[in-house]
Design a protein around this motif. Sequence first.
Motif, mmCIF file in Angstrom:
data_model
loop_
_atom_site.group_PDB
_atom_site.id
_atom_site.type_symbol
_atom_site.label_atom_id
_atom_site.label_comp_id
_atom_site.label_asym_id
_atom_site.label_seq_id
_atom_site.Cartn_x
_atom_site.Cartn_y
_atom_site.Cartn_z
ATOM 1 N N LEU A 46 0.813 -1.217 0.000
ATOM 2 C CA LEU A 46 0.000 0.000 0.000
ATOM 3 C C LEU A 46 0.845 1.265 0.000
ATOM 4 C CD1 LEU A 46 -3.192 -0.659 2.127
ATOM 5 C CD2 LEU A 46 -2.827 -0.850 -0.327
ATOM 6 N N VAL A 47 1.963 1.261 0.723
ATOM 7 C CA VAL A 47 2.822 2.450 0.707
ATOM 8 C C VAL A 47 3.329 2.692 -0.713
ATOM 9 C CG1 VAL A 47 5.020 3.418 1.513
ATOM 10 C CG2 VAL A 47 3.439 2.374 3.151
ATOM 11 N N TYR A 59 -9.286 8.273 -1.431
ATOM 12 C CA TYR A 59 -10.381 7.530 -0.805
ATOM 13 C C TYR A 59 -10.183 7.312 0.688
ATOM 14 C CZ TYR A 59 -11.166 6.594 -5.732
ATOM 15 O OH TYR A 59 -11.367 6.740 -7.077
ATOM 16 N N PHE A 60 -9.056 7.797 1.225
ATOM 17 C CA PHE A 60 -8.714 7.523 2.616
ATOM 18 C C PHE A 60 -8.560 8.825 3.388
ATOM 19 C CE2 PHE A 60 -7.340 3.945 0.092
ATOM 20 C CZ PHE A 60 -7.750 2.855 0.835
ATOM 21 N N GLU A 70 7.465 7.112 5.175
ATOM 22 C CA GLU A 70 7.591 6.719 6.590
ATOM 23 C C GLU A 70 6.324 7.064 7.364
ATOM 24 O OE1 GLU A 70 9.856 8.619 4.967
ATOM 25 O OE2 GLU A 70 11.257 6.951 4.626
ATOM 26 N N GLU A 71 5.775 8.234 7.050
ATOM 27 C CA GLU A 71 4.574 8.677 7.752
ATOM 28 C C GLU A 71 3.363 7.827 7.348
ATOM 29 O OE1 GLU A 71 2.668 12.980 8.598
ATOM 30 O OE2 GLU A 71 4.509 13.027 7.402
ATOM 31 N N LEU A 72 3.300 7.488 6.058
ATOM 32 C CA LEU A 72 2.214 6.622 5.583
ATOM 33 C C LEU A 72 2.276 5.282 6.304
ATOM 34 C CD1 LEU A 72 2.319 7.320 1.744
ATOM 35 C CD2 LEU A 72 0.319 7.649 3.216
ATOM 36 N N GLU A 73 3.490 4.754 6.416
ATOM 37 C CA GLU A 73 3.689 3.446 7.053
ATOM 38 C C GLU A 73 3.108 3.400 8.455
ATOM 39 O OE1 GLU A 73 7.869 2.179 7.019
ATOM 40 O OE2 GLU A 73 7.663 2.235 4.827
ATOM 41 N N SER A 74 3.154 4.525 9.149
ATOM 42 C CA SER A 74 2.693 4.495 10.541
ATOM 43 C C SER A 74 1.219 4.868 10.686
ATOM 44 C CB SER A 74 3.572 5.404 11.396
ATOM 45 O OG SER A 74 3.592 6.697 10.840
ATOM 46 N N ALA A 76 -2.514 4.361 11.088
ATOM 47 C CA ALA A 76 -3.340 3.239 11.541
ATOM 48 C C ALA A 76 -4.340 2.835 10.461
ATOM 49 C CB ALA A 76 -4.069 3.612 12.825
ATOM 50 N N GLN A 77 -4.898 3.824 9.758
ATOM 51 C CA GLN A 77 -5.879 3.517 8.707
ATOM 52 C C GLN A 77 -5.217 2.722 7.580
ATOM 53 O OE1 GLN A 77 -7.428 6.715 6.273
ATOM 54 N NE2 GLN A 77 -9.461 5.789 6.099
ATOM 55 N N LEU A 78 -3.988 3.097 7.228
ATOM 56 C CA LEU A 78 -3.277 2.367 6.181
ATOM 57 C C LEU A 78 -2.993 0.939 6.631
ATOM 58 C CD1 LEU A 78 -0.556 3.432 3.753
ATOM 59 C CD2 LEU A 78 -0.170 1.400 5.127
#
Length: 179
Positions: A46-47, A59-60, A70-74, A76-78
């Motif tokens: 997903l990242v 959509y999110f 790095e921020e995307l990785e953390s 919770a929704q992702l």
Amino acid sequence: IEKMQGDGEKDHLESPSPLTDKERVMIQDSWAKVYENCDAAGVAILVRLFVNFPSSKQYFSQFKHIEEAEELESSAQLRKHAHRVMNALNSLVENLENAEKVAQILKSLGKAHALRHKVDPVYFKILSGVILEVLGEAFPQVVTPEVGAAWTKLLATVCCGVSAVYEEVGWTKLSTSSG
């Protein structure tokens, strides 16, 4: 037999032939290794999707403005969505012998994304490409070119199945999607 409808028929022609037993076994064996690292693999997929195809973030709500990997990785929704993606793939792989069950999974997947989330179906094709890319990089010993080809066929089948569901629920009429 002549084609019945005019429009929307082009996609169905791309529908790949059913998986052979050998392809099915290759997919199931390789997936077993991937699924041991289910969450990490899902997040990586997903990242990569959101970094390379930023429009897919629309959509999110919680991370649509985040750009850093790095921020995307953390997020919770992702992470939660990554888990769902991997579980859906797992259900498909577990049920490859059962065409009816596969159709059922694709139907609920297609309906939710078309009607509830209003996701443009092109993202299923984009995500398929990203899945192949990430699995090939992360598991090179497992996802050999031959195994990759089997996965390509499976994911093409998924995209066709989902597109058919979108068509069934009248997606083309629903969306005059503005970017």
